[in-house]
Design a protein around this motif. Structure first.
Motif, PDB file in Angstrom:
ATOM      1  N   MET A 134       0.845  -1.182   0.000  1.00 26.30           N
ATOM      2  CA  MET A 134       0.000   0.000   0.000  1.00 26.30           C
ATOM      3  C   MET A 134       0.887   1.240   0.000  1.00 26.30           C
ATOM      4  O   MET A 134       0.687   2.167  -0.780  1.00 26.30           O
ATOM      5  CB  MET A 134      -0.893  -0.011   1.227  1.00 26.30           C
ATOM      6  CG  MET A 134      -2.074   0.878   1.110  1.00 26.30           C
ATOM      7  SD  MET A 134      -3.076   0.742   2.578  1.00 26.30           S
ATOM      8  CE  MET A 134      -2.182   1.799   3.681  1.00 26.30           C
ATOM      9  N   ALA A 135       1.892   1.229   0.869  1.00 27.43           N
ATOM     10  CA  ALA A 135       2.773   2.394   0.970  1.00 27.43           C
ATOM     11  C   ALA A 135       3.573   2.581  -0.312  1.00 27.43           C
ATOM     12  O   ALA A 135       3.783   3.708  -0.764  1.00 27.43           O
ATOM     13  CB  ALA A 135       3.702   2.223   2.160  1.00 27.43           C
ATOM     14  N   THR A 136       4.016   1.468  -0.914  1.00 26.57           N
ATOM     15  CA  THR A 136       4.851   1.585  -2.111  1.00 26.57           C
ATOM     16  C   THR A 136       4.057   2.053  -3.313  1.00 26.57           C
ATOM     17  O   THR A 136       4.611   2.721  -4.181  1.00 26.57           O
ATOM     18  CB  THR A 136       5.481   0.227  -2.477  1.00 26.57           C
ATOM     19  OG1 THR A 136       5.214  -0.685  -1.446  1.00 26.57           O
ATOM     20  CG2 THR A 136       6.950   0.352  -2.638  1.00 26.57           C
ATOM     21  N   SER A 137       2.800   1.697  -3.397  1.00 23.75           N
ATOM     22  CA  SER A 137       2.098   1.924  -4.657  1.00 23.75           C
ATOM     23  C   SER A 137       1.148   3.115  -4.638  1.00 23.75           C
ATOM     24  O   SER A 137       0.578   3.442  -5.664  1.00 23.75           O
ATOM     25  CB  SER A 137       1.324   0.663  -5.048  1.00 23.75           C
ATOM     26  OG  SER A 137       0.376   0.376  -4.063  1.00 23.75           O
ATOM     27  N   ALA A 175       5.810   5.354  -7.702  1.00 22.04           N
ATOM     28  CA  ALA A 175       5.601   6.663  -8.321  1.00 22.04           C
ATOM     29  C   ALA A 175       6.931   7.387  -8.461  1.00 22.04           C
ATOM     30  O   ALA A 175       7.194   8.051  -9.466  1.00 22.04           O
ATOM     31  CB  ALA A 175       4.630   7.480  -7.472  1.00 22.04           C
ATOM     32  N   MET A 176       7.781   7.225  -7.448  1.00 15.94           N
ATOM     33  CA  MET A 176       9.084   7.878  -7.477  1.00 15.94           C
ATOM     34  C   MET A 176       9.943   7.303  -8.610  1.00 15.94           C
ATOM     35  O   MET A 176      10.575   8.038  -9.363  1.00 15.94           O
ATOM     36  CB  MET A 176       9.776   7.668  -6.139  1.00 15.94           C
ATOM     37  CG  MET A 176      10.877   8.643  -5.836  1.00 15.94           C
ATOM     38  SD  MET A 176      11.427   8.417  -4.149  1.00 15.94           S
ATOM     39  CE  MET A 176      12.576   7.085  -4.339  1.00 15.94           C
ATOM     40  N   LEU A 236      -0.893   4.544  -8.341  1.00 16.09           N
ATOM     41  CA  LEU A 236      -1.059   3.262  -9.004  1.00 16.09           C
ATOM     42  C   LEU A 236      -2.151   2.419  -8.351  1.00 16.09           C
ATOM     43  O   LEU A 236      -2.925   1.751  -9.018  1.00 16.09           O
ATOM     44  CB  LEU A 236       0.279   2.513  -8.930  1.00 16.09           C
ATOM     45  CG  LEU A 236       0.718   1.787 -10.173  1.00 16.09           C
ATOM     46  CD1 LEU A 236       0.835   2.748 -11.318  1.00 16.09           C
ATOM     47  CD2 LEU A 236       2.038   1.104  -9.923  1.00 16.09           C
ATOM     48  N   LEU A 237      -2.196   2.483  -7.022  1.00 16.89           N
ATOM     49  CA  LEU A 237      -3.138   1.646  -6.288  1.00 16.89           C
ATOM     50  C   LEU A 237      -4.576   2.017  -6.640  1.00 16.89           C
ATOM     51  O   LEU A 237      -5.469   1.178  -6.631  1.00 16.89           O
ATOM     52  CB  LEU A 237      -2.895   1.798  -4.781  1.00 16.89           C
ATOM     53  CG  LEU A 237      -3.710   0.895  -3.883  1.00 16.89           C
ATOM     54  CD1 LEU A 237      -3.498  -0.559  -4.250  1.00 16.89           C
ATOM     55  CD2 LEU A 237      -3.327   1.095  -2.432  1.00 16.89           C
ATOM     56  N   LEU A 251      -4.123  -4.693 -10.821  1.00 18.34           N
ATOM     57  CA  LEU A 251      -2.746  -5.011 -11.189  1.00 18.34           C
ATOM     58  C   LEU A 251      -1.836  -4.951  -9.961  1.00 18.34           C
ATOM     59  O   LEU A 251      -0.985  -5.821  -9.744  1.00 18.34           O
ATOM     60  CB  LEU A 251      -2.267  -4.026 -12.259  1.00 18.34           C
ATOM     61  CG  LEU A 251      -0.954  -4.385 -12.929  1.00 18.34           C
ATOM     62  CD1 LEU A 251      -1.138  -5.619 -13.782  1.00 18.34           C
ATOM     63  CD2 LEU A 251      -0.435  -3.227 -13.751  1.00 18.34           C
ATOM     64  N   VAL A 252      -2.035  -3.932  -9.132  1.00 22.41           N
ATOM     65  CA  VAL A 252      -1.172  -3.771  -7.962  1.00 22.41           C
ATOM     66  C   VAL A 252      -1.384  -4.909  -6.971  1.00 22.41           C
ATOM     67  O   VAL A 252      -0.417  -5.513  -6.501  1.00 22.41           O
ATOM     68  CB  VAL A 252      -1.408  -2.407  -7.290  1.00 22.41           C
ATOM     69  CG1 VAL A 252      -0.631  -2.332  -5.994  1.00 22.41           C
ATOM     70  CG2 VAL A 252      -1.012  -1.288  -8.208  1.00 22.41           C
TER      71      VAL A 252
END
Lengths: 289, 321
Positions: free
Chosen positions: B162-165, B172-173, B182-183, B189-190
């Motif tokens: 969740m934090a990464t996407s 995003a970075m 993205l999420l 997909l995520v």
């Protein structure tokens, strides 16, 4: 499996070089870079979590941390520790109930003759594949009628959901105990229970350990059962507590990361312990002379 | 009939060598039962009783109870929480006209087949193959990371992904666009990627073990004949791995099907039912919309689906023996 294990003789005869090309070939480059990319894919999210847990103003971006231990201090506050304690209680109950019942059942399935053994084993195999989220509605209804919506029955239920897999796991270990050992004990007038606890149990300790670890991990990670089946907010285990952190409006990434690490740590240790057990191997062939 | 005749023929006491039969020694002189067949001892049932009782009351029992509840108007709260009654096929009629259910069923298939059977298996296979001939440090790090990802509890994995996407997160970075969420945009997909990420370690260990069991002389023979590495892979390795691929894909499907926590914590079934797979929809119907009866019926559909998967699994493992 019809394939047989072939030991690769890796040491070359003395005086000769190993017959292994050391030059850089195209497929070596391909496999190295593929492994590298995939390794990065697996590591990055975890690396972020570790860095965020020690970063003062942690965000969900990867950056060099402004080192601090404050998030771990938050993670070991009283209510956070209490949630971990609840997890420990649930998982311990689940482990003891599940492993004990599965062990003696596995012994019967492995060594005794009972009617309908194969259909029963197939049922057990089928149950081990059933997703346990199907149980929430009927079990919730059952527990609410019986007034059991609390921590111990939830632990027992989680133990029960692990039993089918544990029976299979333990049966493999009990199968490996040679029948001669049991026969020898039987000739010495040992009762079935004595055989079970004096012969089988000591010889299947590695199996019991890995089965107990499976039961513990299974209960420790479960989120759905406690959230549905435990009424009291104070009795909720760590995953539900963690979800409470995540659901708040301003997400404190550092604190959640630190708490996630504290919460995941026992599981990682247990897995490492289990993998060592697997590596140590399990050979009882030497017990029969 | 037949057994009676056999019994006569073997009256000359064939001593059984079962470890469980000491108790009957004294009766052997006037025995009337077959001794050459393994016998059934009452103690077996006593030992089976705890597991049978627990599984019966807390596993099989509820599954059967849910079949009944699926045909009632049981609610979580309100008057139908206590005074619920059998409503015949009205839940089924609602199910068949429930657009969310069809969408949920379709999403479940996508998730289980796409993420479980295909993505996870492929990821594990590629990882195992790549690790086979690559330098030690990379091999060590990549396999340790994949296995570590597999050991993490689902709640941690959900938080990580969740934090990464989400917006301004890691992905995003890397994509160079901080506003990319993205999420929210490609939620299915995520969550599928997160699921594959969390299970690939197990698939990798299965494939690594299977790869070690491929006899080395097969490869040597092929290399002597001048086969390229692509040919070796397509003609030898993959055919030899085929049983493992089938088992692994089915196992991953079963494990993906049970992966409620990941999706529920990451998206809660949203946005707009985009990740509302059956386990999540069941939970939402039962404990958010309070329709326990209908949720039980959805659970029954899941039992049927997992029976299908389980049947496939048993069939696949049996046909290999």
């Amino acid at each position: 499996m019809q394939t047989t294990l072939v030991e690769r003789t890796s040491s070359p005869p003395p005086g000769q070089k190993a017959n292994r090309p050391n030059k850089i070939t195209a497929d070596r480059v391909v496999s190295n870079s593929a492994a590298l990319v995939l390794g990065v894919f697996f590591i990055l999210p975890m690396l972020w979590m570790v860095l965020a847990s020690v970063d003062h103003g942690a965000t969900n971006q990867l950056r060099a941390p402004d080192l601090t231990a404050e998030h771990y201090w938050v993670a070991i506050q009283a209510d956070n520790l209490a949630a971990l304690g609840n997890s420990l209680l649930i998982s311990t109950v689940a482990t003891v109930v599940g492993t004990a019942a599965a062990f003696i059942a596995a012994y019967v399935f492995s060594k005794h003759n009972i009617p309908f053994k194969n259909p029963l084993l197939l049922t057990v195999l089928f149950l081990s594949g059933v997703p346990i989220s199907i149980l929430i509605v009927p079990v919730y209804k059952m527990f609410s009628i019986l007034g059991w919506l609390s921590i111990i029955p939830t632990g027992i239920l989680l133990g029960v959901t692990a039993i089918p897999f544990q029976i299979y796991q333990l049966k493999n270990f009990v199968d490996a105990v040679p029948a001669e050992l049991e026969e020898a004990a039987a000739l010495e007038q040992a009762s079935t229970l004595q055989i079970l606890f004096r012969v089988i149990l000591p010889l299947t300790k590695p199996g019991l350990a890995s089965s107990a670890i499976f039961g513990f991990v299974n209960a420790w990670g479960n989120f759905l059962m406690p959230v549905v089946l435990i009424n009291s907010l104070a009795d909720q285990p760590a995953p539900v507590h963690l979800f409470g952190f995540m659901g708040s409006n301003t997400i404190d990434y550092g604190a959640i990361a630190a708490y996630s690490i504290v919460y995941s740590f026992p599981i990682i240790i247990l897995f490492l312990a289990m993998s060592r057990q697997f590596k140590a191997g399990f050979s009882l062939g030497g017990a029969v002379k | 009939m037949n057994s009676k005749r056999l019994m006569m023929a073997t009256q000359g006491a064939v001593a059984a060598t079962d470890p469980q039969d000491r108790g009957d020694r004294s009766d052997q002189a006037h025995i009337r039962v077959r001794l050459d067949l393994p016998r059934v001892h009452p103690i077996s049932f006593v030992l089976l009783a705890p597991a049978a009782l627990l599984l019966g009351t807390l596993f099989l029992g509820p599954v059967v109870y849910a079949i009944y509840l699926g045909f009632t108007n049981l609610q979580l709260i309100g008057i139908h929480a206590v005074n619920y009654r059998f409503t015949g096929l009205s839940n089924v009629a609602f199910l068949l006209s429930d657009a969310v259910f069809y969408k949920s069923l379709w999403l479940t298939v996508i998730f289980v087949v796409g993420s479980g059977a295909i993505a996870t298996t492929l990821l594990g296979l590629i990882l195992a193959l790549a690790l086979q001939n690559c330098v030690a440090p990379i091999r060590w790090i990549a396999s340790a990371a994949a296995i570590l990802a597999w050991t993490l509890p689902p709640t941690t994995i959900a938080f990580l992904w969740m934090a990464t996407s989400t917006q301004s997160g890691l992905i995003a970075m890397l994509a160079g666009n901080m506003r990319l969420d993205l999420l929210y945009k490609y939620s299915m997909l995520v969550v599928s990627t997160a699921n594959a990420w969390s299970l690939a370690g197990l698939a990798m260990t299965m494939f690594s073990a299977a790869l070690r069991n491929i006899p080395g002389d097969l490869m040597e023979a092929a290399q002597l004949e001048g086969a390229s590495s692509v040919q070796c892979l397509m003609r030898i390795t993959l055919p030899m791995l085929k049983p493992t691929i089938v088992t692994c894909a089915l196992l991953m499907m079963l494990m993906t099907f049970g992966n409620f926590t990941l999706i529920y914590l990451m998206t809660g079934g949203g946005p707009g039912n985009d990740t509302n797979i059956l386990p999540v929809y069941t939970y939402l119907q039962g404990f958010k919309f309070h329709n326990l009866g209908y949720a039980a019926l959805l659970g029954n559909v899941m039992v049927l689906l997992s029976a299908l998967l389980g049947g496939l699994f048993v069939w696949a493992t049996k046909s290999r023996r």
